[in-house]
Design an enzyme around this catalytic site. Sequence first.
Site, short mmCIF file in Angstrom:
data_model
loop_
_atom_site.label_atom_id
_atom_site.label_comp_id
_atom_site.label_asym_id
_atom_site.label_seq_id
_atom_site.Cartn_x
_atom_site.Cartn_y
_atom_site.Cartn_z
N GLU A 1 -11.59 9.42 -0.51
CA GLU A 1 -12.10 8.49 -1.53
C GLU A 1 -13.57 8.75 -1.86
O GLU A 1 -14.39 7.85 -1.96
CB GLU A 1 -11.83 7.05 -1.10
CG GLU A 1 -10.34 6.79 -0.94
CD GLU A 1 -9.96 5.42 -0.40
OE1 GLU A 1 -10.89 4.61 -0.13
OE2 GLU A 1 -8.77 5.15 -0.25
N GLU B 1 -0.01 9.21 -1.31
CA GLU B 1 0.17 7.91 -0.65
C GLU B 1 0.93 6.94 -1.56
O GLU B 1 0.53 5.79 -1.73
CB GLU B 1 -1.19 7.29 -0.28
CG GLU B 1 -2.08 8.16 0.58
CD GLU B 1 -3.42 7.49 0.89
OE1 GLU B 1 -3.54 6.25 0.73
OE2 GLU B 1 -4.35 8.20 1.31
#
Length: 615
Positions: free
Chosen positions: A384, A491
Amino acid sequence: MGNDSRDIIGVHNSNYLTLLKACLCLEHFGSLISEKMKVATEGCNLLFITSCLLLISGFGVHSLSYDYSVTTKCLAEARRAQCGGGLIVNPGFDHSIRGWTVFGKGAIKEGISKEGNRFIVAHNRTQPLDSFSQKVQLQKGMLYTFSAWFQVSEGSDTVSVIFKTKGSELVRGGEVIAKHGCWTLLKGGIAANFSSTVEIVFESKNSTVEIWADNVSLQPFTKKQWRSLQDASIERVRKRKVRFQITHVNETALKGATVMAKPVKLNFPFGCGMNHYILTNKDYQRWFVSRFKFTTFTNEMKWYSTEKKQGEENYTISDAMMKFTKEHGISVRGHNIFWDDPKYQPEWVKTLSPEDLTEAAAKRMESVVSRYKGELIAWDVMNENLHFHFYEDKLGENASAEAYATAFKLDPETKMFLNEYNTIEYSGDEAANPAKYMKKLKEILSFSGTAGMSAAIGLQGHFASGQPNLAYMRSAIDLLATTGLPIWLTEVSVDPQPSQAEYLEEVLREAYSHPAVEGIIMFSGPAQAGFNATTLADENFKNTPAGDVVDKLIHEWGSGPNIATADHRGFVDISLHNGEYDVIVTHPLIHSPITFNLSVKKDFSLETIHVKMHA
């Protein structure tokens, strides 16, 4: 999808008027005979105009296709409007700026290039949304792909397309970094969660520049049409047609011979997240092993799991999970070395000085990467990294690039991923849009220590409630595909809602059908393992509706045996997913079956495999 795919679909009831409008746009202001529109079929099937004329004549037929390609180059001249502009009136500005109005407090005018090309200009702007606009009618449940070419009058700036609803909600549909002196393509879209008129407007936060646009397109698709295009792409990208001819040794055809192709290993990785419950729960083990050969540990490799107290490393759980996966032939993605979100650092890390953090981070990197060197298929190096910058703030602007360089040096054969959320699932998150993602990736790859690194794109794919914006998702992957790097959905999850199973299937199909996607990992699982967002099995390991979807797709994408019977000439045609197969050929009158291995790859050509059987 390109011009090879021809998908003719009937138009029914409420979709008729919307699609009729798309066709009528082709003849608005005489554009069917204008120079731009004579060949304005880029990204569309050439049958579109013909089929639209049939539709207008009352035959109720039309043709649509999709072009996955996109250019990131800034071109001297804008390319023609995709699909002839679709629903857009006067998409190429052949008729000055008719059909377009001012949005905000600026002004609009016609621009003409030295070569005589016409476009629209928003000038005298004082606010980001001061631009030009056009109203269109959206229909609930439909998908709309958008494209247009942009320039700004000086320098460069991000230009966004925004759909303004009657309730004044602003829905972002895509962004591009536009420059002065050349045209750049913006590709995006919207999923209509409502039936309403919307106003298409444009944003440049630098209100001192003019926004120029040309060749605008908004193309509608029903879900049935979208699915048809996905299926066609899967047939072209994921599968190959294989022909067998079954005969006696004397060349006599063996009508009725049966060919069964049993998959040994499929070439497309489709997996599921895994957590520590797998070590103690036999039901969970059986459930997982019977379905998946690829996984990511959801938490067990993260720094806060392996070193809760400074200097006290504990890899007991992750080591045991690695042992389990090896025993069952399951490949593992490493997740993750660092997580850039300040909230998810080990508590003791949060208060370290820059000097102490440098030392601790170097120790962490050496410890985890060296420990699993050569055992993983991927590393999420700086998780991220577009949304957060804990390490950059503490250690300097090159902290992320240095982490990639070090991981590459320690484990040079493993793919290094930039793993991020909201790049494909939410068009409103400007921090992680495809253009920003590519800019960050370029920074990492231009760092001296990353030369030669096997980089890859990780798109998390956590979809919130509501219909997934597959049009935006597809356009975002199109853009990222221009890097030439492997793209994985890492994910995938869909928030709990009545249509969760339906939306999960839509997302997974979209990913699998896209030519640039090379793998999918879901972050989901059984309730007994604590998966309470996208739950695939209940407490008794009975499938949820989402679990039914996953099992159906596993089978559909090639896990089951493929069986076909020879015709009177002894020919058998089977469409097989790319992978390795054990082939068994039998006939009722021949006691000894023929068995052999077959490898089906992207470059597999349709050559007849001649199988001779002895009586």
